[in-house]
Design a protein around this motif. Structure first.
Motif, PDB file in Angstrom:
ATOM      1  N   ASP A 135      -0.824  27.611  -6.054  1.00  0.00           N
ATOM      2  CA  ASP A 135      -0.446  28.140  -4.752  1.00  0.00           C
ATOM      3  C   ASP A 135      -1.188  29.427  -4.428  1.00  0.00           C
ATOM      4  N   GLU A 136      -1.674  30.129  -5.451  1.00  0.00           N
ATOM      5  CA  GLU A 136      -2.389  31.381  -5.238  1.00  0.00           C
ATOM      6  C   GLU A 136      -3.869  31.173  -4.913  1.00  0.00           C
ATOM      7  N   LEU A 137      -4.367  29.959  -5.122  1.00  0.00           N
ATOM      8  CA  LEU A 137      -5.771  29.689  -4.835  1.00  0.00           C
ATOM      9  C   LEU A 137      -6.027  29.603  -3.334  1.00  0.00           C
ATOM     10  N   PRO A 138      -7.239  29.966  -2.898  1.00  0.00           N
ATOM     11  CA  PRO A 138      -7.614  29.687  -1.509  1.00  0.00           C
ATOM     12  C   PRO A 138      -7.509  28.181  -1.251  1.00  0.00           C
ATOM     13  N   ALA A 139      -7.228  27.807  -0.019  1.00  0.00           N
ATOM     14  CA  ALA A 139      -6.940  26.417   0.303  1.00  0.00           C
ATOM     15  C   ALA A 139      -8.072  25.475  -0.101  1.00  0.00           C
ATOM     16  N   GLU A 140      -9.334  25.872   0.131  1.00  0.00           N
ATOM     17  CA  GLU A 140     -10.450  24.983  -0.176  1.00  0.00           C
ATOM     18  C   GLU A 140     -10.568  24.738  -1.679  1.00  0.00           C
ATOM     19  N   GLN A 141     -10.330  25.776  -2.473  1.00  0.00           N
ATOM     20  CA  GLN A 141     -10.408  25.624  -3.923  1.00  0.00           C
ATOM     21  C   GLN A 141      -9.263  24.755  -4.438  1.00  0.00           C
ATOM     22  N   ARG A 142      -8.082  24.964  -3.891  1.00  0.00           N
ATOM     23  CA  ARG A 142      -6.930  24.167  -4.312  1.00  0.00           C
ATOM     24  C   ARG A 142      -7.146  22.694  -3.970  1.00  0.00           C
ATOM     25  N   ALA A 143      -7.665  22.424  -2.779  1.00  0.00           N
ATOM     26  CA  ALA A 143      -7.918  21.042  -2.371  1.00  0.00           C
ATOM     27  C   ALA A 143      -8.951  20.388  -3.283  1.00  0.00           C
ATOM     28  N   ALA A 144     -10.035  21.101  -3.591  1.00  0.00           N
ATOM     29  CA  ALA A 144     -11.066  20.544  -4.463  1.00  0.00           C
ATOM     30  C   ALA A 144     -10.502  20.249  -5.847  1.00  0.00           C
ATOM     31  N   PHE A 145      -9.697  21.176  -6.374  1.00  0.00           N
ATOM     32  CA  PHE A 145      -9.098  20.978  -7.697  1.00  0.00           C
ATOM     33  C   PHE A 145      -8.205  19.742  -7.706  1.00  0.00           C
ATOM     34  N   LEU A 146      -7.332  19.612  -6.719  1.00  0.00           N
ATOM     35  CA  LEU A 146      -6.385  18.502  -6.687  1.00  0.00           C
ATOM     36  C   LEU A 146      -7.097  17.163  -6.511  1.00  0.00           C
ATOM     37  N   LEU A 147      -8.078  17.111  -5.613  1.00  0.00           N
ATOM     38  CA  LEU A 147      -8.790  15.864  -5.378  1.00  0.00           C
ATOM     39  C   LEU A 147      -9.632  15.461  -6.593  1.00  0.00           C
ATOM     40  N   LEU A 197       0.835  -1.210   0.000  1.00  0.00           N
ATOM     41  CA  LEU A 197       0.000   0.000   0.000  1.00  0.00           C
ATOM     42  C   LEU A 197       0.867   1.256   0.000  1.00  0.00           C
ATOM     43  N   TYR A 198       1.863   1.268   0.853  1.00  0.00           N
ATOM     44  CA  TYR A 198       2.724   2.439   0.971  1.00  0.00           C
ATOM     45  C   TYR A 198       3.467   2.703  -0.336  1.00  0.00           C
ATOM     46  N   ALA A 199       4.031   1.654  -0.911  1.00  0.00           N
ATOM     47  CA  ALA A 199       4.772   1.810  -2.161  1.00  0.00           C
ATOM     48  C   ALA A 199       3.859   2.277  -3.286  1.00  0.00           C
ATOM     49  N   ARG A 200       2.631   1.796  -3.282  1.00  0.00           N
ATOM     50  CA  ARG A 200       1.674   2.116  -4.344  1.00  0.00           C
ATOM     51  C   ARG A 200       1.224   3.572  -4.300  1.00  0.00           C
ATOM     52  N   HIS A 201       1.105   4.150  -3.110  1.00  0.00           N
ATOM     53  CA  HIS A 201       0.506   5.481  -2.976  1.00  0.00           C
ATOM     54  C   HIS A 201       1.441   6.546  -2.406  1.00  0.00           C
ATOM     55  N   GLU A 202       2.649   6.181  -2.099  1.00  0.00           N
ATOM     56  CA  GLU A 202       3.584   7.129  -1.489  1.00  0.00           C
ATOM     57  C   GLU A 202       3.739   8.385  -2.344  1.00  0.00           C
ATOM     58  N   GLY A 203       4.033   8.222  -3.632  1.00  0.00           N
ATOM     59  CA  GLY A 203       4.293   9.372  -4.491  1.00  0.00           C
ATOM     60  C   GLY A 203       3.094  10.272  -4.659  1.00  0.00           C
ATOM     61  N   GLY A 204       1.939   9.679  -4.965  1.00  0.00           N
ATOM     62  CA  GLY A 204       0.744  10.488  -5.186  1.00  0.00           C
ATOM     63  C   GLY A 204       0.291  11.212  -3.946  1.00  0.00           C
ATOM     64  N   LEU A 205       0.375  10.556  -2.803  1.00  0.00           N
ATOM     65  CA  LEU A 205      -0.062  11.168  -1.553  1.00  0.00           C
ATOM     66  C   LEU A 205       0.864  12.314  -1.151  1.00  0.00           C
ATOM     67  N   PHE A 206       2.166  12.105  -1.303  1.00  0.00           N
ATOM     68  CA  PHE A 206       3.099  13.178  -0.951  1.00  0.00           C
ATOM     69  C   PHE A 206       2.929  14.368  -1.892  1.00  0.00           C
ATOM     70  N   ARG A 207       2.755  14.101  -3.187  1.00  0.00           N
ATOM     71  CA  ARG A 207       2.554  15.189  -4.148  1.00  0.00           C
ATOM     72  C   ARG A 207       1.295  15.988  -3.809  1.00  0.00           C
ATOM     73  N   PHE A 208       0.226  15.271  -3.437  1.00  0.00           N
ATOM     74  CA  PHE A 208      -1.021  15.942  -3.074  1.00  0.00           C
ATOM     75  C   PHE A 208      -0.815  16.840  -1.853  1.00  0.00           C
ATOM     76  N   VAL A 209      -0.166  16.311  -0.814  1.00  0.00           N
ATOM     77  CA  VAL A 209       0.077  17.093   0.410  1.00  0.00           C
ATOM     78  C   VAL A 209       0.919  18.325   0.097  1.00  0.00           C
ATOM     79  N   LYS A 210       1.970  18.139  -0.671  1.00  0.00           N
ATOM     80  CA  LYS A 210       2.867  19.257  -0.961  1.00  0.00           C
ATOM     81  C   LYS A 210       2.167  20.341  -1.764  1.00  0.00           C
ATOM     82  N   ARG A 211       1.385  19.933  -2.756  1.00  0.00           N
ATOM     83  CA  ARG A 211       0.669  20.922  -3.560  1.00  0.00           C
ATOM     84  C   ARG A 211      -0.420  21.614  -2.759  1.00  0.00           C
ATOM     85  N   LEU A 212      -1.069  20.875  -1.877  1.00  0.00           N
ATOM     86  CA  LEU A 212      -2.126  21.480  -1.075  1.00  0.00           C
ATOM     87  C   LEU A 212      -1.559  22.488  -0.085  1.00  0.00           C
ATOM     88  N   LEU A 213      -0.434  22.183   0.531  1.00  0.00           N
ATOM     89  CA  LEU A 213       0.176  23.120   1.481  1.00  0.00           C
ATOM     90  C   LEU A 213       0.730  24.345   0.784  1.00  0.00           C
TER      91      LEU A 213
END
Length: 221
Positions: free
Chosen positions: A161-173, A39-55
């Motif tokens: 990065d310029e988007l409000p956090a909620e909009q950025r999260a919705a876009f990424l998800l 599980l970790y190997a399968r989703h490590e990259g995508g999950l980290f990319r999502f967190v980094k882009r969201l922050l």
């Protein structure tokens, strides 16, 4: 990173690799630590990319910590996970979303949402797919095309990065992780129209921010 002792299992590595995420999580909860490794190997990259882009760039230094906290939460909730609700991936990304949003709230970076237009245009997601697809070796882009897409990719990250956090999260998800509007509303426990509002308004801002690159694509079409 496994929290359980590695228990004997009849499953070999190829069998685990073929197992769906939900089954891997259930196997891990029953003591098969190797299932968690898959599980970790399968989703490590995508999950980290999502967190980094969201922050975003300003909180990028906290991405590692939020990423690790996400996996700690996943491990802690192994016995309560139920595949009857959202898929494992949706469940895990929702955990990451909530932890990242907590950091953003503490930082005071959240911005209130304004009214939105009714246009559902797909220009920016199309550009995002092009940025990722053009660097695929199978695409064989020219040096000029590769330079264009790399520049567009950097610009897209800056625009996100310029988007409000909620909009950025919705876009990424929605556009990167593939969650439907219905799944987003259920996972984030917000209304369907609220999700649509965040997506629409976020896309409007991204299209304006990416206007230079989108105009080039329109001329090539």
């Amino acid at each position: 990173m496994s929290a359980l002792p590695r228990a004997p299992s009849a499953k070999n590595a190829p069998e685990r690799e073929a197992m769906p995420d939900d089954q891997l999580m259930l196997a891990y909860a029953q003591g098969d630590a190797a299932a968690f490794d898959v599980l970790y190997a399968r989703h490590e990259g995508g999950l980290f990319r999502f967190v980094k882009r969201l922050l975003g760039a300003r909180l990028a230094a906290q991405a590692d910590e939020v990423f690790q906290d996400t996996w700690v939460r996943i491990i802690s909730a192994r016995e309560s996970f139920s595949p009857q609700g959202a898929t494992w991936r949706t469940w895990a990304f929702t955990i990451a979303h909530n932890l990242a949003m907590d950091r953003l709230r503490v930082s005071g970076r959240e911005v209130a949402l304004d009214a939105h237009p009714d246009d559902d245009g797909d220009a920016v997601p199309t550009l995002d797919r092009g940025v990722r697809g053009a660097v695929d070796a199978a695409a064989h882009p020219s040096a000029e095309e590769l330079a264009f897409w790399r520049a567009a990719g950097r610009r897209l990250l800056a625009c996100l990065d310029e988007l409000p956090a909620e909009q950025r999260a919705a876009f990424l998800l929605h556009h990167e992780d593939g969650l439907t509007v219905e799944a987003l509303a259920a996972s984030l426990e917000i209304g369907f129209e609220t999700v649509r509002s965040r997506l629409r308004y976020g896309l409007q801002k991204l299209r304006g921010c990416m206007e230079r690159y989108l105009s080039v694509l329109e001329k090539q079409a």
